[in-house]
Enzyme design. Structure first.
Site, PDB file in Angstrom:
ATOM      1  N   HIS A   2       0.709  -1.401   0.111  1.00  0.00           N
ATOM      2  CA  HIS A   2      -0.228   0.116   0.120  1.00  0.00           C
ATOM      3  C   HIS A   2       1.269   1.274  -0.035  1.00  0.00           C
ATOM      4  O   HIS A   2       0.454   2.063   0.203  1.00  0.00           O
ATOM      5  CB  HIS A   2      -1.018   0.077   1.323  1.00  0.00           C
ATOM      6  CG  HIS A   2      -1.577  -0.935   1.476  1.00  0.00           C
ATOM      7  ND1 HIS A   2      -2.842  -0.703   0.733  1.00  0.00           N
ATOM      8  CD2 HIS A   2      -1.745  -2.638   1.483  1.00  0.00           C
ATOM      9  CE1 HIS A   2      -3.853  -2.344   0.784  1.00  0.00           C
ATOM     10  NE2 HIS A   2      -2.843  -3.363   1.370  1.00  0.00           N
ATOM     11  N   ASN A  13     -10.122  -2.906   2.381  1.00  0.00           N
ATOM     12  CA  ASN A  13      -9.228  -3.326   1.491  1.00  0.00           C
ATOM     13  C   ASN A  13     -10.949  -2.782   0.244  1.00  0.00           C
ATOM     14  O   ASN A  13     -11.477  -2.836   0.219  1.00  0.00           O
ATOM     15  CB  ASN A  13      -9.189  -4.252   0.662  1.00  0.00           C
ATOM     16  CG  ASN A  13      -7.480  -5.094   0.503  1.00  0.00           C
ATOM     17  OD1 ASN A  13      -7.280  -3.460   1.129  1.00  0.00           O
ATOM     18  ND2 ASN A  13      -7.378  -6.065   0.850  1.00  0.00           N
ATOM     19  N   HIS A  53      -3.778   1.119  11.586  1.00  0.00           N
ATOM     20  CA  HIS A  53      -3.802  -0.165  12.476  1.00  0.00           C
ATOM     21  C   HIS A  53      -5.181  -1.234  13.150  1.00  0.00           C
ATOM     22  O   HIS A  53      -6.228  -0.235  13.760  1.00  0.00           O
ATOM     23  CB  HIS A  53      -3.232   0.165  14.205  1.00  0.00           C
ATOM     24  CG  HIS A  53      -2.560  -1.117  14.924  1.00  0.00           C
ATOM     25  ND1 HIS A  53      -2.803  -2.229  14.001  1.00  0.00           N
ATOM     26  CD2 HIS A  53      -2.512  -1.399  16.409  1.00  0.00           C
ATOM     27  CE1 HIS A  53      -2.991  -3.491  15.083  1.00  0.00           C
ATOM     28  NE2 HIS A  53      -2.459  -2.591  16.646  1.00  0.00           N
ATOM     29  N   TYR A  60       1.054  -4.316  12.318  1.00  0.00           N
ATOM     30  CA  TYR A  60       0.468  -2.927  11.784  1.00  0.00           C
ATOM     31  C   TYR A  60       1.232  -2.155  12.249  1.00  0.00           C
ATOM     32  O   TYR A  60       2.097  -1.199  12.602  1.00  0.00           O
ATOM     33  CB  TYR A  60      -0.572  -2.546  12.219  1.00  0.00           C
ATOM     34  CG  TYR A  60      -1.727  -3.231  10.981  1.00  0.00           C
ATOM     35  CD1 TYR A  60      -2.344  -4.155   9.892  1.00  0.00           C
ATOM     36  CD2 TYR A  60      -1.920  -2.251   9.531  1.00  0.00           C
ATOM     37  CE1 TYR A  60      -2.317  -4.634   9.316  1.00  0.00           C
ATOM     38  CE2 TYR A  60      -2.513  -2.655   8.533  1.00  0.00           C
ATOM     39  CZ  TYR A  60      -2.312  -4.093   8.490  1.00  0.00           C
ATOM     40  OH  TYR A  60      -3.511  -4.247   7.389  1.00  0.00           O
TER      41      TYR A  60
HETATM   42 FE1  HDE Z   1      -2.701  -4.295   5.715  1.00  0.00          FE
HETATM   43  N1  HDE Z   1      -1.062  -3.752   5.824  1.00  0.00           N
HETATM   44  N2  HDE Z   1      -2.032  -6.219   5.626  1.00  0.00           N
HETATM   45  N3  HDE Z   1      -4.210  -6.002   4.701  1.00  0.00           N
HETATM   46  N4  HDE Z   1      -2.930  -3.177   4.620  1.00  0.00           N
HETATM   47  C1  HDE Z   1      -0.432  -2.076   5.902  1.00  0.00           C
HETATM   48  O1  HDE Z   1       1.157  -1.182   7.477  1.00  0.00           O
HETATM   49  C2  HDE Z   1      -0.546  -6.615   6.591  1.00  0.00           C
HETATM   50  C3  HDE Z   1      -4.588  -7.228   5.516  1.00  0.00           C
HETATM   51  C4  HDE Z   1      -4.197  -2.838   4.470  1.00  0.00           C
HETATM   52  O2  HDE Z   1      -3.244   3.519   4.443  1.00  0.00           O
HETATM   53  C5  HDE Z   1       1.317  -2.414   6.319  1.00  0.00           C
HETATM   54  O3  HDE Z   1       1.276   0.678   7.686  1.00  0.00           O
HETATM   55  C6  HDE Z   1      -1.264  -8.862   6.912  1.00  0.00           C
HETATM   56  C7  HDE Z   1      -6.348  -6.887   5.126  1.00  0.00           C
HETATM   57  C8  HDE Z   1      -4.732  -1.849   4.313  1.00  0.00           C
HETATM   58  O4  HDE Z   1      -1.651   3.543   5.534  1.00  0.00           O
HETATM   59  C9  HDE Z   1       1.728  -3.970   7.192  1.00  0.00           C
HETATM   60  C10 HDE Z   1      -1.640  -9.298   6.432  1.00  0.00           C
HETATM   61  C11 HDE Z   1      -6.380  -6.094   4.481  1.00  0.00           C
HETATM   62  C12 HDE Z   1      -2.879  -1.052   3.892  1.00  0.00           C
HETATM   63  C13 HDE Z   1       1.018  -4.746   6.572  1.00  0.00           C
HETATM   64  C14 HDE Z   1      -1.952  -7.635   5.882  1.00  0.00           C
HETATM   65  C15 HDE Z   1      -5.331  -5.011   4.613  1.00  0.00           C
HETATM   66  C16 HDE Z   1      -2.254  -1.792   5.026  1.00  0.00           C
HETATM   67  C17 HDE Z   1       1.642  -1.549   5.371  1.00  0.00           C
HETATM   68  C18 HDE Z   1      -2.016 -10.391   6.470  1.00  0.00           C
HETATM   69  C19 HDE Z   1      -8.197  -5.541   4.100  1.00  0.00           C
HETATM   70  C20 HDE Z   1      -2.716   1.030   4.152  1.00  0.00           C
HETATM   71  C21 HDE Z   1       1.696  -0.626   5.968  1.00  0.00           C
HETATM   72  C22 HDE Z   1      -2.635 -10.455   7.591  1.00  0.00           C
HETATM   73  C23 HDE Z   1      -8.993  -5.557   5.438  1.00  0.00           C
HETATM   74  C24 HDE Z   1      -2.691   1.536   5.206  1.00  0.00           C
HETATM   75  C25 HDE Z   1       1.069  -0.496   7.119  1.00  0.00           C
HETATM   76  C26 HDE Z   1      -2.920   3.399   4.947  1.00  0.00           C
HETATM   77  C27 HDE Z   1      -0.792  -1.545   5.042  1.00  0.00           C
HETATM   78  C28 HDE Z   1       0.438  -5.615   6.457  1.00  0.00           C
HETATM   79  C29 HDE Z   1      -3.355  -7.872   4.989  1.00  0.00           C
HETATM   80  C30 HDE Z   1      -5.744  -3.508   4.509  1.00  0.00           C
HETATM   81  C31 HDE Z   1       2.680  -4.774   6.436  1.00  0.00           C
HETATM   82  C32 HDE Z   1       0.314  -9.242   7.629  1.00  0.00           C
HETATM   83  C33 HDE Z   1      -6.362  -8.745   4.957  1.00  0.00           C
HETATM   84  C34 HDE Z   1      -5.664  -0.874   3.346  1.00  0.00           C
HETATM   85  O5  HDE Z   1       1.573  -3.542   8.071  1.00  0.00           O
END
Ligand code: HDE
Length: 680
Positions: A76, A149, A340, A363
């Protein structure tokens, strides 16, 4: 005793104002406040001599510059955000005690960041990908983040596989290609060997993955969460955002062209809409399942690869979010915002979805590296609007000046404060779900069906949407070099539909699977974009006009504007164009600076005196719009041009020969695309 702040003392906007600075009309100084007499020449020993070490101004300026970038988000990275507010329709006290969901007269400030997932920070925005839809609610009980998402399910079922998924979809490490694209071997190798991805892959290959606008896509919380009311009763919940303008997409050829013509297409659209006062709106929806009904479904409600069909579990619309303010500074706000899923308020709790559980760790961890330390909650965009007090101290970039010697609990010197608050007084208490089990590394049997809902999705698509999915698979797998991976994917998706798998196999030279699809027993019309709201508002129309235009063009343009449509004049140069009756129109774009793909519709006016070059340019616009199934209008000379090119008398092409031209053109624009048009 710590000074008491009244709750919600300041709105988020007022709070942010404190940190804003306007450098205009100010003296230039160093960061220490020293006024500077010169900012263009470094200090040298003689005009042609070496720069001196003592040039503290040069060193401060350059050091700051050298450190201006922070690590981009691992996923993202490419995002854009806006401020707004959330209003509730009716109290949700039946389900939750969350204060911001009690009183419809309360407006809760929000900050929303949209993003693509796979691409780097500078990548194009109309790539095929899921979109992040992360909302921070600044509530009086603390920040609540709904980090969702635009696709309601996810690729994997357990967070431990996330690094593998992301490694597979990101550019391949040996040559760092391709950027922001899943059309490569490692992604599809992952898919074929991790078949839980089947359902989300269907969404990613569908039009959902190439939204027309961030204002025209749905949002989903994905996981099952819990709402808990004041009596302690819990319900399972899924969250939805429904765009008031409906859910609309680009077509793939258009999306690819836009990536080059305007890599900022989505942020520009969001930014301009807010600047124009066309505020993007989304209704918040909830689906509720009683705790007693947890096992009543043919899927496990903890499995993030499953959605709850809206026809079985209706989406109740409970409030509306309006984005009404652009950021002042993209770095300070959009880049530094830290979301988060674990930022919750009383009345909202988690489920045991193993993907959500892992996110609850990831997060904070990612913000520590990205924002350089544990004090990122103090950044203006991340600060809650209510007071916060605890015994955490120090660390990089600490801004709070905590007074007094006590920074531990329990204490007597500060009367044991800051003190925990009982649940009855608003203290967060985790829902006391009963859990029992052995420590195991395994997956529940109830998570093992990977294909039923992927098939449900396929069966719910219109014929056009199915064609787009087949083309998307054919494109993506057509870029895969490994024959084995191609075949594995074809074989895998035969479990979803043999019609799909056979056509893809045909397109990519793989062996088609045997057999036929079983008769359709279930579909979910809500999954098809065909069913979406269709409105003309905010649609951009390229109006192609030359000098000596005739007729009542200004009147037509006014009628379009009254419907919220945005006609923008395109011509050869930026000189005003003049009509035969002496009227003048300001030109916004030239054939050089714009392109058909950047508009929702094309309106060819032309003029009798326009030269051949102009006519060709106009027809290029119209032809491209035709191929992308877009509405096309023509009056005056434009009608003749379209006829000569064979572009008239097709669905969605409206010419001035009809007496209801304006009304029909508006109808055609509202329809978004005209799929029943014959495009070779
Ligand atoms: Fe994320 N995801 N994600 N994700 N995600 C990040 O956090 C992660 C997942 C989502 O505009 C990271 O701050 C894991 C699902 C959005 O700042 C990180 C898993 C969904 C955003 C991270 C998922 C999301 C992130 C990278 C699997 C939809 C952007 C930067 C368990 C429900 C937020 C950050 C923004 C961002 C980890 C899966 C949505 C690395 C480990 C499912 C919208 O922490």
């Amino acid at each position: 005793m710590t000074k008491k702040h009244p709750v919600n003392e300041k709105s988020k906007q007022e709070q942010l104002e404190q940190f804003k600075t306007d450098d205009r009309n100010q003296a230039l100084t160093t960061n220490q406040g020293l006024k500077l007499s010169e900012d263009e020449f470094s200090l040298k020993a003689g005009e042609r001599g070496p720069t001196l070490m003592e040039d503290f101004h040069f060193r401060e300026k350059m050091t700051h510059f050298d450190h201006e970038r922070i690590p981009e988000r691992i996923v993202h990275a490419r995002g854009f955000a806006a401020h707004g507010e959330f209003e509730l329709y009716d109290s949700l006290s039946e389900y939750t005690k969350a204060k911001f969901l009690q009183n419809p007269s309360v407006k809760t400030p929000v900050f929303v960041r949209f993003s693509t997932v796979a691409g780097s920070k500078g990548s194009a925005e109309t790539v095929r990908d899921a979109r992040g839809f992360a909302t921070k609610f600044y509530t009086e009980e603390g920040n609540y983040d709904l980090v969702g998402n635009n696709i309601p399910v996810f690729f994997i079922q357990d967070a431990i596989k996330f690094p593998d998924l992301i490694h597979a979809v990101k550019p391949e490490p040996h040559n760092e290609m391709p950027q922001a694209a899943s059309a490569h071997d490692t992604f599809w190798d992952f898919v074929a060997n991790n078949q839980e991805s089947a359902h989300m892959v269907m969404w990613s290959m569908s039009d959902r993955a190439i939204p027309r606008s961030l204002r025209m896509m749905e949002g989903f919380g994905v996981h099952t969460f819990r709402l808990v009311n004041a009596e302690g009763k819990a319900h399972f919940v899924k969250f939805h955002w429904k765009p008031v303008l409906g859910t609309h997409s680009l077509v793939w050829d258009e999306a690819q062209t836009i990536s080059g013509k305007d890599p900022d297409f989505h942020r520009r659209d969001l930014w301009e809409s807010i600047e124009n006062g066309d505020y993007p709106e989304y209704e918040l929806g909830i689906q509720i399942i009683d705790e007693e009904d947890e096992f009543k479904f043919d899927f496990d409600i903890l499995d993030p690869t499953k959605l709850w069909p809206e026809e079985d579990i209706p989406v109740k619309l409970v409030g509306k979010m309006t984005l009404n303010r652009n950021v002042d500074n993209v770095f300070a706000e959009t880049e530094q915002v830290a979301f988060h899923p674990g930022h919750v308020v009383p009345g909202i709790d988690f489920s045991n979805d193993p993907l959500l559980q892992g996110r609850l760790f990831s997060y904070t961890d990612t913000q520590l590296i990205r924002l350089g330390g544990p004090n990122f909650h103090e950044l203006p965009i991340n600060r809650p609007v209510c007071p916060f007090h605890n015994n955490q101290r120090d660390g990089y970039g600490r801004q709070t000046i905590n007074k007094g010697p006590v920074s531990y609990h329990r204490n007597s010197l500060a009367a044991n404060t800051p003190a925990p608050v009982p649940e009855s007084g608003g203290g967060y208490a985790h829902y006391q779900e009963k859990v029992e089990g052995r420590k195991v590394r395994s997956r529940s049997e109830s998570f093992k069906d990977h294909f039923s809902q992927a098939t449900l999705f396929w069966n719910s698509m219109s014929d056009t949407e199915k064609e787009h999915i087949i083309s998307a698979f054919s494109f993506e797998l057509g870029k895969v070099k490994s024959k084995s991976v191609q075949q594995q994917v074809v074989d895998m998706f035969a479990n979803v539909s043999t019609v799909l798998a056979k056509q893809v196999a045909q397109a990519i030279g793989a062996t088609p699977p045997p057999g036929e699809d079983a008769p359709v027993t279930k579909s979910s019309p809500a999954l098809s974009q065909e069913q979406t709201i269709k409105k003309p508002n905010t649609r951009k129309v390229a109006v192609i006009v030359a000098n000596d235009f005739s007729g009542d063009l200004p009147q037509v343009l006014n009628s379009l504007k009254q419907q919220g449509i945005q006609p923008e004049i395109v011509s050869t140069t930026l000189q005003n164009v003049k009509g035969t009756d002496g009227s003048e129109l300001e030109v916004q774009h030239t054939f050089l600076t714009s392109d058909s793909v950047l508009f929702d519709a094309v309106y060819v006016v032309g003029s009798a005196s326009a030269d051949e070059k102009f006519r060709k340019e106009a027809l290029t616009f119209a032809q491209e719009a035709f191929e992308h199934f877009k509405p096309i209008g023509a009056t005056d000379e434009g009608v003749k041009w379209l006829k000569a090119a064979g572009l008239d008398s097709s669905p969605g092409v409206v010419t001035g020969e009809t007496t209801r031209f304006t009304d029909e053109f508006i109808e055609a624009i509202s329809a978004h695309r005209h799929w029943n048009r014959h495009v070779i």
